[in-house]
Design a protein around this motif. Structure first.
Motif, PDB file in Angstrom:
ATOM      1  N   ASN A 129     -20.213  -0.378   3.378  1.00  0.00           N
ATOM      2  CA  ASN A 129     -19.936  -1.702   2.819  1.00  0.00           C
ATOM      3  C   ASN A 129     -20.000  -2.752   3.923  1.00  0.00           C
ATOM      4  O   ASN A 129     -19.089  -2.839   4.740  1.00  0.00           O
ATOM      5  N   ASP A 189      -9.805   1.760   3.234  1.00  0.00           N
ATOM      6  CA  ASP A 189     -10.085   0.354   2.941  1.00  0.00           C
ATOM      7  C   ASP A 189      -8.841  -0.314   2.371  1.00  0.00           C
ATOM      8  O   ASP A 189      -8.139   0.262   1.551  1.00  0.00           O
ATOM      9  N   LEU A 190      -8.589  -1.538   2.793  1.00  0.00           N
ATOM     10  CA  LEU A 190      -7.464  -2.284   2.248  1.00  0.00           C
ATOM     11  C   LEU A 190      -7.969  -3.340   1.272  1.00  0.00           C
ATOM     12  O   LEU A 190      -8.955  -4.019   1.550  1.00  0.00           O
ATOM     13  N   ASP A 191      -7.273  -3.447   0.164  1.00  0.00           N
ATOM     14  CA  ASP A 191      -7.673  -4.400  -0.866  1.00  0.00           C
ATOM     15  C   ASP A 191      -6.843  -5.677  -0.727  1.00  0.00           C
ATOM     16  O   ASP A 191      -6.115  -6.065  -1.636  1.00  0.00           O
ATOM     17  N   ILE A 192      -6.942  -6.292   0.439  1.00  0.00           N
ATOM     18  CA  ILE A 192      -6.227  -7.558   0.626  1.00  0.00           C
ATOM     19  C   ILE A 192      -7.215  -8.664   0.945  1.00  0.00           C
ATOM     20  O   ILE A 192      -8.317  -8.414   1.442  1.00  0.00           O
ATOM     21  N   ASP A 193      -6.810  -9.886   0.624  1.00  0.00           N
ATOM     22  CA  ASP A 193      -7.719 -11.018   0.777  1.00  0.00           C
ATOM     23  C   ASP A 193      -8.102 -11.227   2.243  1.00  0.00           C
ATOM     24  O   ASP A 193      -7.285 -11.052   3.148  1.00  0.00           O
ATOM     25  N   HIS A 233      -8.984  -2.629   7.370  1.00  0.00           N
ATOM     26  CA  HIS A 233      -8.784  -1.188   7.342  1.00  0.00           C
ATOM     27  C   HIS A 233      -7.383  -0.784   7.777  1.00  0.00           C
ATOM     28  O   HIS A 233      -6.745  -1.474   8.574  1.00  0.00           O
ATOM     29  N   THR A 280       0.794  -1.232   0.000  1.00  0.00           N
ATOM     30  CA  THR A 280       0.000   0.000   0.000  1.00  0.00           C
ATOM     31  C   THR A 280       0.825   1.281   0.000  1.00  0.00           C
ATOM     32  O   THR A 280       0.332   2.337  -0.396  1.00  0.00           O
ATOM     33  N   HIS A 315     -14.021  -6.485   5.357  1.00  0.00           N
ATOM     34  CA  HIS A 315     -12.786  -6.076   4.707  1.00  0.00           C
ATOM     35  C   HIS A 315     -11.933  -5.406   5.767  1.00  0.00           C
ATOM     36  O   HIS A 315     -12.424  -5.030   6.829  1.00  0.00           O
ATOM     37  N   THR A 324     -16.603   6.236   0.496  1.00  0.00           N
ATOM     38  CA  THR A 324     -15.753   5.194   1.085  1.00  0.00           C
ATOM     39  C   THR A 324     -14.922   5.785   2.216  1.00  0.00           C
ATOM     40  O   THR A 324     -13.891   5.249   2.597  1.00  0.00           O
TER      41      THR A 324
END
Lengths: 132, 132
Positions: B76, B93-97, B82, A110, B80, B24
Motif C-alpha cells: 500500500n 497497519d493503523l486505521d488512524i487519520d 504502523h 487499538t 499510513h 497486509t
DNA sequence: TTATAATTAGTAATCGTTATTAATACTAAT
DNA sequence: ATTAGTATTAATAACGATTACTAATTATAA
C-alpha cells in the motif's frame, strides 16, 4: 546515570558516551569509532558497537535508522522528532512539541500497549535548497 | 500504473507485485521470495531485490525499516501509520487519520522542504498480551 | 520478424554488524 | 596488598541482508 550493578564505566565506554553527548549530528558507528580513536588510538570497532548497544540498553542514548543500511546514534535519549534530508542525508533535530497523548490514544483505539512512538520528516534541507 | 518508458512488466515483476498487493503483513524480501517461488520456482533472490527497488521507485510499493537488520515491504503506497510489536515483531497497519498538514507546518517552521513523514508506534500487541 | 535493450538466473562480492577468544583490568573480599 | 571472580577489551573471524556482475534470455517496438 542509572548504573546496573556489575557494569563498569571504562574509559572506552566513557569516551564513546562523551563523543555522543558532545554532538547533535547523529553520527554513525564508524564516525564515533574515528572520534574515539583520537582519544584511545587502539580502540576496537567491536568495542564501539558493544558499548553503543549497552548504552542504549541503559537508556543513555538512542539508536536511529532512517532507511539506510547503517544506524545512527543520538546522545539525547529524550524523545524528539527528526528531519532527514534526502539529498545530503543529514539528520536534524526538530524543535517541535511532542505529541504526548498520542500513545495513549492509539492504545485505547487499538488495544495494543503503546510504549513509544517515532516521527520523522523527509525532504530537502535548507542548505541543499541553495545549491541547485 | 505509471509506466516509465523502457520498463517492462515481466512475469517476475508482476508476481512480486501481486504477492505484495495480496497481503497486509508487511513481508520481508525473503518471505516474498518464498511466495514468488511457488509461482516461478526458479526465480532468483536478486530478481526479488531488484524489482522491489524498481517498484518502490515507481511508487507502487513502500519500503519500511523498523530497527531490524532487514527491510519490510508494504503493497500500500498511500501513507499510513504502523504499530510494531516489540515482542513478536509483527507490523500492523493503523486505521488512524493522517496528519495531513503537519508537513507544511514543519516546512514553515524550519525552512526545510518537507515531502513526507512517517509515524510509528512501538509496544506490545493485543495477541502478545495474552500469553504472559 | 527482427533488432535492441531491459531483464533474468546464478553466483560472487560487499558491508554493516555480531560473535568468538584469549588477554587485561576493575572490584570486592580476604 | 593479594587474591579470586568477572566484566571488558583488542583483534579477528563469521554472519546475513543486500548489491553487483555476467552471459543468456525475453519483452517490446519498428
Amino acid at each position: 546515570m542509572a548504573k546496573k550493578p556489575g557494569t563498569r564505566m571504562t574509559k572506552q565506554r566513557q569516551a564513546i558516551l562523551d563523543v555522543l553527548k558532545s554532538t547533535t549530528s547523529h553520527p554513525t558507528a564508524d564516525w564515533i569509532y574515528e572520534e574515539v580513536r583520537k582519544i584511545i588510538p587502539n580502540v576496537s570497532l567491536g568495542t564501539i558497537y558493544r558499548n553503543l548497544s549497552i548504552l542504549k540498553e541503559m537508556g543513555e542514548i538512542m539508536e536511529l535508522d532512517f532507511g539506510s543500511t547503517y544506524s545512527r546514534f543520538d546522545g539525547n535519549p529524550v524523545n524528539h522528532y527528526h528531519f532527514c534530508c534526502t539529498k545530503c542525508n543529514q539528520v536534524i533535530d526538530l524543535d517541535i512539541d511532542i505529541f504526548d497523548t498520542i500513545d495513549q490514544d492509539v492504545s485505547q483505539a487499538t488495544g495494543h500497549i503503546v510504549n513509544r512512538h517515532r516521527l520523522e520528516f523527509y525532504g530537502i534541507c535548507k542548505d541543499c535548497q541553495k545549491d541547485d
